[in-house]
Design a protein around this motif. Structure first.
Motif, short mmCIF file in Angstrom:
data_model
loop_
_atom_site.label_atom_id
_atom_site.label_comp_id
_atom_site.label_asym_id
_atom_site.label_seq_id
_atom_site.Cartn_x
_atom_site.Cartn_y
_atom_site.Cartn_z
N ALA A 89 0.83 -1.21 0.00
CA ALA A 89 0.00 0.00 0.00
C ALA A 89 0.86 1.25 0.00
O ALA A 89 1.91 1.29 0.65
CB ALA A 89 -0.90 0.01 1.23
N VAL A 90 0.42 2.28 -0.74
CA VAL A 90 1.10 3.58 -0.76
C VAL A 90 0.08 4.65 -0.33
O VAL A 90 -1.06 4.64 -0.80
CB VAL A 90 1.66 3.93 -2.16
N TYR A 91 0.51 5.53 0.54
CA TYR A 91 -0.37 6.57 1.06
C TYR A 91 0.26 7.95 0.87
O TYR A 91 1.45 8.06 0.56
CB TYR A 91 -0.60 6.37 2.57
N TYR A 92 -0.52 9.00 1.09
CA TYR A 92 0.07 10.32 1.30
C TYR A 92 -0.52 10.92 2.56
O TYR A 92 -1.59 10.50 3.03
CB TYR A 92 -0.11 11.23 0.08
N ASP A 93 0.20 11.87 3.10
CA ASP A 93 -0.20 12.55 4.32
C ASP A 93 -1.09 13.72 3.93
O ASP A 93 -0.68 14.59 3.17
CB ASP A 93 1.07 13.03 5.04
N ARG A 94 -2.33 13.75 4.45
CA ARG A 94 -3.28 14.82 4.10
C ARG A 94 -2.93 16.15 4.76
O ARG A 94 -3.43 17.20 4.39
CB ARG A 94 -4.70 14.40 4.49
N THR A 95 -2.06 16.07 5.77
CA THR A 95 -1.65 17.29 6.44
C THR A 95 -0.73 18.09 5.52
O THR A 95 0.13 17.52 4.86
CB THR A 95 -0.92 16.96 7.76
N VAL A 96 -0.95 19.41 5.49
CA VAL A 96 -0.10 20.28 4.68
C VAL A 96 0.89 20.97 5.61
O VAL A 96 0.51 21.46 6.68
CB VAL A 96 -0.96 21.34 3.94
N TYR A 97 2.16 20.97 5.23
CA TYR A 97 3.21 21.55 6.07
C TYR A 97 3.87 22.72 5.35
O TYR A 97 3.95 22.74 4.13
CB TYR A 97 4.29 20.49 6.36
N ASP A 98 4.37 23.69 6.13
CA ASP A 98 5.14 24.77 5.52
C ASP A 98 6.61 24.35 5.43
O ASP A 98 6.97 23.22 5.79
CB ASP A 98 4.95 26.09 6.27
N GLU A 99 7.48 25.28 5.00
CA GLU A 99 8.89 24.91 4.78
C GLU A 99 9.61 24.56 6.08
O GLU A 99 10.65 23.91 6.08
CB GLU A 99 9.63 26.01 3.99
N ASN A 100 9.04 24.95 7.23
CA ASN A 100 9.64 24.59 8.51
C ASN A 100 8.97 23.36 9.14
O ASN A 100 9.09 23.13 10.34
CB ASN A 100 9.55 25.77 9.49
N ASP A 101 8.24 22.64 8.32
CA ASP A 101 7.58 21.41 8.75
C ASP A 101 6.49 21.67 9.79
O ASP A 101 6.15 20.81 10.58
CB ASP A 101 8.63 20.42 9.31
N GLN A 102 5.95 22.89 9.79
CA GLN A 102 4.82 23.20 10.67
C GLN A 102 3.52 22.95 9.92
O GLN A 102 3.40 23.29 8.74
CB GLN A 102 4.88 24.67 11.13
N LYS A 103 2.56 22.41 10.64
CA LYS A 103 1.26 22.09 10.04
C LYS A 103 0.50 23.37 9.71
O LYS A 103 0.35 24.25 10.56
CB LYS A 103 0.48 21.27 11.08
#
Ligand SMILES: [Zn+2]
Length: 259
Positions: A89-103
């Protein structure tokens, strides 16, 4: 281990078949375009062999682990890592992060699975669990879950403008790509999940509430049933037949295959 029961023609993919699919058939660019502009840098994830117990020998220790792929230079690189792991299985993370890895937000999604449907033949989820067949499903359940997906599409369409349906291999996902949906907070997501459940839909609450961040990657292979995860328009959804539709059949199963 108990083998799950699936509709006719659906079965586990072998490692060779996973390799063939991801090397020659898989279009990661198509998946990336599907996310649209909202996505930024996407985190991907794979599970190598949690349910199928099929995995490359060298990854035996990590077969059931969710492996996050967030260290990559481009999509070709991601594809290369998928071919290295040969996951079920392959997934993606629905959370969007900025360039500093903040949600900065999270895509809203709804997960409808056939095992949650009470079947006139196979009974409730509890009945199926008792037989250790919690992941099994039949064609009847698949048809019922499709009807739910159509109704949920309409239900969400009253509130949002960018609803997308995806056949997941077993059931259906509805994704909401509206800007306002990315900004919903945890409580609002939970409320929405409750609302949808009380309207009679058999959704997985963890997905909608956002606690389960991962969702199947469109155009990837569901190695449990050997079907391609396929985006569908509302019209396509209505006439969709997961058992026979050539668009969700990987080449190694397709009648048109020449090998
Ligand atoms: Zn059934």
């Amino acid at each position: 281990m108990v083998q799950y029961n699936f509709p006719v023609g659906m079965r586990y993919s072998t490692l060779d078949e996973r390799k063939q699919f991801y090397s020659t058939e898989f279009k990661l660019g198509k998946a990336a375009r599907w996310f649209g502009s909202e996505s930024g840098k996407i985190k991907f994830a794979v599970i190598i062999g949690r349910h199928t117990k099929i995995y490359p020998e060298k990854y035996k220790g990590d077969a059931s682990t969710t492996i996050i792929i967030d260290d990559y230079s481009n999509l070709e690189d991601v594809k290369g890592q998928i071919i290295e792991f040969l996951p079920e299985a392959v997934y993606y993370d629905r959370t969007v992060y900025d360039e500093n890895d903040q949600k900065t937000g999270q895509e809203l999604a709804f997960d409808l699975d056939p095992e949650n449907i009470t079947c006139p033949i196979h009974g409730t989820l509890a009945d199926k669990m008792k037989r250790q067949q919690g992941l099994s499903f039949c064609e009847l359940e698949l048809g019922m879950v499709k009807q739910e997906a159509i109704h949920l599409y309409e239900f969400l369409g009253n509130r949002f403008s960018q609803v997308r349906a995806v056949y997941s291999g077993r059931g259906f996902h509805l994704h909401v790509l509206d800007q306002q949906a990315y900004a919903l907070n945890a409580q609002e997501r939970l409320d929405l999940a409750q609302q949808v459940k009380s309207a009679g839909f058999h959704i997985d609450e963890w997905v909608t509430s956002g606690e389960m961040r991962l969702i199947r990657l469109p155009y990837s292979l569901n190695g449990l049933v050997s079907r391609i995860v396929l985006p569908l328009t509302k019209g396509e959804l209505e006439s969709f037949d997961a058992v026979h539709d050539e668009r969700c059949l990987p080449k190694f199963l397709s009648k048109k295959a020449t090998f």
